[in-house]
Design an enzyme around this catalytic site. Structure first.
Site, PDB file in Angstrom:
ATOM      1  N   ASP A  28       0.811  -1.469   0.183  1.00  0.00           N
ATOM      2  CA  ASP A  28      -0.006  -0.235   0.086  1.00  0.00           C
ATOM      3  C   ASP A  28       0.567   1.443   0.053  1.00  0.00           C
ATOM      4  OD1 ASP A  28      -1.909  -2.149   0.539  1.00  0.00           O
ATOM      5  OD2 ASP A  28      -2.647  -1.267   2.189  1.00  0.00           O
ATOM      6  N   LYS A 133      -6.799  -4.718  -3.509  1.00  0.00           N
ATOM      7  CA  LYS A 133      -7.174  -5.952  -1.234  1.00  0.00           C
ATOM      8  C   LYS A 133      -8.269  -4.652  -1.262  1.00  0.00           C
ATOM      9  CE  LYS A 133      -3.442  -4.150   0.978  1.00  0.00           C
ATOM     10  NZ  LYS A 133      -4.129  -3.663   2.338  1.00  0.00           N
ATOM     11  N   CYS A 166      -2.174  -2.589   7.665  1.00  0.00           N
ATOM     12  CA  CYS A 166      -2.107  -3.246   6.397  1.00  0.00           C
ATOM     13  C   CYS A 166      -1.195  -3.971   6.259  1.00  0.00           C
ATOM     14  CB  CYS A 166      -1.979  -2.746   5.639  1.00  0.00           C
ATOM     15  SG  CYS A 166      -3.852  -1.959   5.435  1.00  0.00           S
TER      16      CYS A 166
HETATM   17  N1  TIU Z   1      -2.306   0.119   4.279  1.00  0.00           N
HETATM   18  C1  TIU Z   1      -2.791   0.481   5.526  1.00  0.00           C
HETATM   19  O1  TIU Z   1      -1.925   0.613   6.674  1.00  0.00           O
HETATM   20  N2  TIU Z   1      -4.169   0.780   5.816  1.00  0.00           N
HETATM   21  C2  TIU Z   1      -4.371   2.096   6.847  1.00  0.00           C
HETATM   22  O2  TIU Z   1      -5.619   2.191   6.676  1.00  0.00           O
HETATM   23  N3  TIU Z   1      -4.049   2.110   7.453  1.00  0.00           N
HETATM   24  C3  TIU Z   1      -4.330   2.694   8.240  1.00  0.00           C
HETATM   25  O3  TIU Z   1      -2.838   2.822   9.201  1.00  0.00           O
HETATM   26  N4  TIU Z   1      -4.897   3.797   9.139  1.00  0.00           N
END
Ligand code: TIU
Length: 226
Positions: A28, A133, A166
């Protein structure tokens, strides 16, 4: 195809892997989390902290590409009709901008929008795998496991954001599916430094209950790139 074995100095003990049976999974690293105006900021976070890991991620990605290893990029991403976004996820915390709302970088966390693209510094190469995802984990409702099985991948190297959300969720999903995972400590970040520190500890505790951790310099050194 030549096989290349790596012995990476790590905690709680050495992480052995073979480049052709190992994938680098980058979680991400998309504008939504790293640049102002995206989902991360809409949740009330200071996104500046996350951008600091980009140079370390670039160095690992370059070395891994040169070695010919598999690279997987993920994006937290929903369909434009939000059919894959549970209302619980959309409404949680009553954020200023919800998933699917128009924001400064397009609709928040929606596939194809500018904010949903991986940052230019880590842009996927043509043959690399990109996984969209809908959840926090990279395996839930995605073809990731099938893609790894096609290449007989057994071990995973993790980078990306955020460490305790994530990245950790994906490592736990990988662990339950039988993969050995190494988290590169300076190539992951959280909006909350104490959560990153806690995650690194809990991953490698109890003899590596979830996996291994190490600074990227240990991986690069094992690859002859120090
Ligand atoms: N990619 C991921 O970690 N999504 C989140 O929403 N992370 C947060 O820390 N909010």
């Amino acid at each position: 195809m030549t096989t290349r074995q790596l012995q990476v100095d790590a905690q709680p003990f050495v992480f052995d892997c073979e480049v052709q049976r190992t994938a680098l999974v980058i979680i991400d690293m998309q504008r939504d989390f790293i640049e102002p105006g995206g989902f991360g900021e809409s949740l009330g976070n200071d996104v500046a902290l996350l951008a600091a890991i980009v140079p370390a991620c670039q160095a690992v990605l370059a070395a891994w590409r040169e070695a010919g290893g598999m690279v997987v990029h993920t994006r937290e991403s929903h369909r434009p009709d939000l059919a894959d976004c549970p209302p619980a996820k959309r409404n949680r915390g009553n954020p200023r901008l919800r998933i699917g709302d128009p924001g400064p970088m397009g609709r928040i966390l929606v596939a194809g929008e500018p904010g949903n693209q991986i940052i230019d510094a880590l842009k996927p190469a043509v043959m690399e795998t990109v996984i969209d995802k809908p959840g926090k984990g990279a395996f839930y409702a995605t073809p990731l496991q099938a893609k790894l099985q096609e290449r007989s991948i057994r071990k995973l190297l993790f980078m990306g954001v955020t460490t305790e959300v994530c990245v950790q969720t994906s490592m736990r999903e990988a662990n339950d599916r039988g993969y050995d995972s190494l988290l590169l400590e300076d190539c992951t970040e959280s909006y909350f430094p104490q959560f990153k520190a806690a995650t690194l500890e809990m991953v490698r505790a109890q003899g590596g209950i979830v996996g291994w951790t190490t600074p990227s310099s240990s991986l690069l050194s094992a690859m002859g790139k120090a």
